[in-house]
Write a protein that holds these residues in place. Structure first.
Motif, PDB file in Angstrom:
ATOM      1  N   PHE A  93       0.811  -1.211   0.000  1.00 27.33           N
ATOM      2  CA  PHE A  93       0.000   0.000   0.000  1.00 27.33           C
ATOM      3  C   PHE A  93       0.850   1.270   0.000  1.00 27.33           C
ATOM      4  CE2 PHE A  93      -2.614   3.313   1.866  1.00 27.33           C
ATOM      5  CZ  PHE A  93      -3.796   3.170   1.169  1.00 27.33           C
ATOM      6  N   GLU A  94       1.765   1.377   0.937  1.00 24.29           N
ATOM      7  CA  GLU A  94       2.583   2.598   1.048  1.00 24.29           C
ATOM      8  C   GLU A  94       3.467   2.796  -0.180  1.00 24.29           C
ATOM      9  OE1 GLU A  94       2.252   5.022   3.240  1.00 24.29           O
ATOM     10  OE2 GLU A  94       0.648   3.843   4.130  1.00 24.29           O
ATOM     11  N   ASN A 125       1.363   3.891  -3.095  1.00 24.54           N
ATOM     12  CA  ASN A 125       0.944   5.275  -2.870  1.00 24.54           C
ATOM     13  C   ASN A 125       2.057   6.235  -3.301  1.00 24.54           C
ATOM     14  OD1 ASN A 125      -0.750   7.363  -2.004  1.00 24.54           O
ATOM     15  ND2 ASN A 125       0.126   7.348   0.042  1.00 24.54           N
ATOM     16  N   VAL A 183      -6.907  -4.873  -3.860  1.00 20.88           N
ATOM     17  CA  VAL A 183      -7.947  -3.930  -4.263  1.00 20.88           C
ATOM     18  C   VAL A 183      -7.641  -2.517  -3.771  1.00 20.88           C
ATOM     19  CG1 VAL A 183     -10.402  -3.371  -4.053  1.00 20.88           C
ATOM     20  CG2 VAL A 183      -9.685  -5.735  -4.395  1.00 20.88           C
ATOM     21  N   ASP A 184      -7.228  -2.373  -2.519  1.00 16.37           N
ATOM     22  CA  ASP A 184      -6.938  -1.043  -1.973  1.00 16.37           C
ATOM     23  C   ASP A 184      -5.834  -0.344  -2.758  1.00 16.37           C
ATOM     24  OD1 ASP A 184      -8.874  -1.355  -0.042  1.00 16.37           O
ATOM     25  OD2 ASP A 184      -7.468  -2.020   1.502  1.00 16.37           O
ATOM     26  N   GLU A 185      -4.832  -1.107  -3.175  1.00 15.91           N
ATOM     27  CA  GLU A 185      -3.734  -0.523  -3.941  1.00 15.91           C
ATOM     28  C   GLU A 185      -4.193  -0.091  -5.336  1.00 15.91           C
ATOM     29  OE1 GLU A 185      -2.147  -2.622  -0.563  1.00 15.91           O
ATOM     30  OE2 GLU A 185      -3.496  -3.318  -2.118  1.00 15.91           O
ATOM     31  N   ILE A 235      -7.143   0.982  -6.034  1.00 17.46           N
ATOM     32  CA  ILE A 235      -7.900   2.219  -5.822  1.00 17.46           C
ATOM     33  C   ILE A 235      -6.947   3.409  -5.768  1.00 17.46           C
ATOM     34  CG2 ILE A 235      -9.329   3.465  -4.133  1.00 17.46           C
ATOM     35  CD1 ILE A 235     -10.654   0.693  -3.551  1.00 17.46           C
ATOM     36  N   LEU A 236      -5.772   3.207  -5.192  1.00 11.81           N
ATOM     37  CA  LEU A 236      -4.744   4.259  -5.176  1.00 11.81           C
ATOM     38  C   LEU A 236      -4.199   4.534  -6.575  1.00 11.81           C
ATOM     39  CD1 LEU A 236      -2.370   3.430  -2.183  1.00 11.81           C
ATOM     40  CD2 LEU A 236      -3.812   5.437  -2.436  1.00 11.81           C
ATOM     41  N   GLU A 262     -13.256  -6.946  -8.378  1.00 17.56           N
ATOM     42  CA  GLU A 262     -13.518  -5.510  -8.213  1.00 17.56           C
ATOM     43  C   GLU A 262     -12.235  -4.689  -8.268  1.00 17.56           C
ATOM     44  OE1 GLU A 262     -13.433  -7.137  -3.925  1.00 17.56           O
ATOM     45  OE2 GLU A 262     -14.291  -7.766  -5.803  1.00 17.56           O
ATOM     46  N   GLY A 263     -11.086  -5.301  -8.102  1.00 18.99           N
ATOM     47  CA  GLY A 263      -9.819  -4.572  -8.171  1.00 18.99           C
ATOM     48  C   GLY A 263      -9.362  -4.293  -9.583  1.00 18.99           C
TER      49      GLY A 263
END
Length: 103
Positions: A43-44, A47, A71-73, A75-76, A100-101
């Motif tokens: 993630f970091e 980002n 998925v969170d990554e 979204i970034l 969904e990603g």
């Protein structure tokens, strides 16, 4: 700085390494191909990468395979992709993406 292709494969760069790499990426505006496969970027790190992608407008290929992306990554990453108007190849193999990603 003129560099057309840069491959960082299996050096386990990680999120901390991306922090060190980001200032250099800002000056590689002619970069056409960039590979960060097998680097444990999460993630970091993504980002950080997303924050400098607007400098890489000539990028045609981006390989982020076999990292720690989910998925969170994605979204970034999505908003930063609008700057990559020349991008024709994005590789995300081996990451933990669900439907969904990538939709």
């Amino acid at each position: 700085l003129l560099l057309l292709s840069w491959i960082f494969g299996e050096i386990l760069l990680g999120d901390e390494g991306m922090e060190l790499l980001a200032p250099l990426l800002q000056h590689l505006t002619s970069l056409a191909s960039f590979a960060l496969l097998y680097n444990k970027i999460g993630f970091e790190g993504l980002n950080i990468l997303a924050s400098v992608l607007h400098h890489l407008t000539f990028l045609t290929s981006l390989n982020l395979s076999w990292n720690k992306l989910g998925v969170d990554e994605m979204i970034l990453l999505a908003p930063a992709m609008k700057y990559l108007t020349s991008l024709s190849s994005l590789s995300l193999d081996g990451n933990k993406l669900e439907d969904e990603g990538i939709s």
